[in-house]
Enzyme design. Structure first.
Site, short mmCIF file in Angstrom:
data_model
loop_
_atom_site.label_atom_id
_atom_site.label_comp_id
_atom_site.label_asym_id
_atom_site.label_seq_id
_atom_site.Cartn_x
_atom_site.Cartn_y
_atom_site.Cartn_z
N VAL A 26 -105.25 -82.47 -20.81
CA VAL A 26 -105.73 -82.18 -19.45
C VAL A 26 -105.84 -83.47 -18.66
O VAL A 26 -105.51 -83.53 -17.48
CB VAL A 26 -107.10 -81.45 -19.50
CG1 VAL A 26 -107.68 -81.29 -18.10
CG2 VAL A 26 -106.96 -80.09 -20.18
N MET A 28 -107.63 -87.88 -18.69
CA MET A 28 -108.61 -88.83 -19.22
C MET A 28 -109.92 -88.63 -18.49
O MET A 28 -109.97 -88.65 -17.26
CB MET A 28 -108.13 -90.27 -19.01
CG MET A 28 -106.92 -90.65 -19.85
SD MET A 28 -107.23 -90.63 -21.62
CE MET A 28 -108.32 -92.05 -21.80
N GLY A 29 -111.00 -88.44 -19.25
CA GLY A 29 -112.32 -88.43 -18.67
C GLY A 29 -112.92 -89.81 -18.81
O GLY A 29 -112.23 -90.76 -19.16
N ALA A 30 -114.22 -89.92 -18.55
CA ALA A 30 -114.87 -91.21 -18.77
C ALA A 30 -114.87 -91.49 -20.26
O ALA A 30 -115.42 -90.73 -21.05
CB ALA A 30 -116.31 -91.16 -18.24
N GLY A 32 -112.70 -91.19 -22.63
CA GLY A 32 -112.11 -90.31 -23.63
C GLY A 32 -110.98 -89.45 -23.09
O GLY A 32 -110.85 -89.26 -21.89
N LEU A 33 -110.16 -88.95 -24.01
CA LEU A 33 -109.05 -88.06 -23.67
C LEU A 33 -109.54 -86.62 -23.75
O LEU A 33 -110.25 -86.24 -24.68
CB LEU A 33 -107.89 -88.28 -24.64
CG LEU A 33 -106.64 -87.43 -24.47
CD1 LEU A 33 -105.97 -87.71 -23.12
CD2 LEU A 33 -105.65 -87.70 -25.60
N VAL A 34 -109.16 -85.80 -22.76
CA VAL A 34 -109.60 -84.40 -22.70
C VAL A 34 -108.41 -83.48 -22.89
O VAL A 34 -107.36 -83.67 -22.26
CB VAL A 34 -110.30 -84.09 -21.36
CG1 VAL A 34 -110.80 -82.64 -21.34
CG2 VAL A 34 -111.46 -85.05 -21.12
N LYS A 49 -113.16 -82.98 -25.58
CA LYS A 49 -113.11 -84.39 -25.18
C LYS A 49 -113.31 -85.28 -26.40
O LYS A 49 -114.32 -85.17 -27.10
CB LYS A 49 -114.19 -84.67 -24.13
CG LYS A 49 -114.28 -86.13 -23.70
CD LYS A 49 -115.32 -86.27 -22.60
CE LYS A 49 -115.59 -87.70 -22.23
NZ LYS A 49 -116.59 -87.82 -21.17
N ASP A 141 -121.70 -91.64 -10.59
CA ASP A 141 -120.23 -91.71 -10.51
C ASP A 141 -119.65 -90.41 -9.96
O ASP A 141 -118.63 -89.93 -10.42
CB ASP A 141 -119.66 -92.00 -11.90
CG ASP A 141 -118.17 -92.40 -11.84
OD1 ASP A 141 -117.76 -92.99 -10.82
OD2 ASP A 141 -117.43 -92.10 -12.79
#
EC number: 2.7.11.24
Length: 355
Positions: A26, A28-30, A32-34, A49, A141
């Site tokens: 989906v 990249m989140g803060a 980490g990869l989602v 995540k 953020d």
């Protein structure tokens, strides 16, 4: 013992329990990869995540612990909710949350939003912020990409990895520049929940206009763009700047007058402009609070004071000043995960002591 399966996503190994299938990246989140996945237990689509190397440094361990504690504590319709959490054999941590189809950033780049959607989205953002702030938490953020939306226009705020306690002496470099409150950008002496209201105001303006309100190339340019619209900050606000270099920079700028926002947002109705005027205020002490903003006439179609809950209790930030080694954070993390799954947290510690 849960069975783990491995999958390669963008060159990253996802090592997850067999409960989750059909992994698709989906974004990249803060930190980490989602991926999206199908939960075999509930038959629902979920977001998984992966927190990359959470135990590599004390800073990363603490950040992951903070996000986990926040996700466990914050329970609200407009906040992303945790549905599962586990540590893989490789000692990566995986957060599983509900999956929403898109985010506000993607929506804003695809088409203009109609008035009723702008109202409903802003209402839900502020409803979520009222709850978060009542828990003693500042998101820090807030931006369109971490505001998730589904096909029913339900909205949920995510990515609490940077969230911090309401602390009179907050410092640091956080949110994406376009949405960053001036008191963060210019190292004001302190900042609090009002930084999220500024960010929400920038998002509101972007929904009205279809493009970012303050697209600064760097901090100096960002501040210049803000003052072109909002004028020079009042003297009593400038005096709260604690960095001498920043103070000299602000004092060296030419004096500018605040421009009426109605001139900038010619197609917006007066109520929308009035609410925006109250959100984009240089002095955080005079910026509208989430609870006040919810009661503004612009949001009258959705406002219901009986259905805008606050947190049952304040979030416990006692861990946040702790300077602990990785192994201690790891034990605390394991304890939180076991607590989430309602397992006696004392068991692994006894096993460790006996080994």
């Amino acid at each position: 013992m849960a069975e783990f399966v491995r999958a390669q996503i963008f060159g990253t190994t996802f090592e997850i329990t067999s409960r989750y299938t059909d992994l698709q990246p989906v974004g990249m989140g803060a930190f980490g990869l989602v991926c999206s996945a199908k939960d075999q237990l509930t038959n629902q689509a979920v977001a998984v995540k992966k927190i990359m190397k959470p135990f590599s440094t004390p800073v990363l361990s603490k950040r992951t612990y903070r996000e986990l504690k926040l996700l466990k504590h914050l329970r609200h319709e407009n906040i992303i909710s945790l549905s599962d959490i586990f540590i893989s054999p490789l000692e990566d941590i995986y957060f599983v949350t509900e999956l929403l189809g898109t985010d506000l950033h993607r929506l804003l780049t695809s088409r203009p939003l109609e008035k009723q959607f702008i109202q409903y989205f802003l209402y839900q953002i502020l409803r979520g912020l009222k709850y978060v702030h009542s828990a003693g938490v500042v998101h820090r953020d807030l931006k369109p990409s971490n505001i998730l939306v589904n096909e029913n226009c339900d909205l949920k705020i995510c990515d609490f990895g940077l969230a911090r306690i309401q602390d009179p002496q907050m410092t640091g470099y956080v949110s994406t520049r376009y949405y960053r409150a001036p008191e963060i950008m210019l190292t004001w002496q302190k900042y609090d929940v009002e930084v999220d209201i500024w960010s929400a105001g920038c998002i509101f303006a972007e929904m009205l206009e279809g493009k970012p309100l303050f697209p600064g190339k760097d901090h100096v340019n960002q501040f210049s763009i803000i003052t072109e619209l909002l004028g020079t900050p009042p003297d009593d606000v400038i005096q709260t700047i604690c960095s001498e270099n920043t103070l000299r920079f602000v004092q060296s700028l030419p004096k500018r007058e605040r421009q009426p926002l109605a001139n900038k947002f010619k197609n917006a109705e007066p109520d929308a402009v009035d609410l925006l005027e109250n959100m984009l205020v240089f002095d955080p002490r005079k910026r509208v609070r989430a609870e006040q903003a919810l009661a503004h006439p612009y949001l009258a179609p959705y406002h219901d004071p009986t259905d805008e809950p606050v947190a049952d209790e304040k979030f416990d930030w006692s861990f946040n000043d702790a300077d602990l080694p990785v192994d201690t954070w790891k034990i605390m993390m394991y304890s939180e995960i076991l607590d989430y799954h309602n397992v006696d947290a004392a068991v692994p510690e006894q096993e460790n002591n006996g080994s």
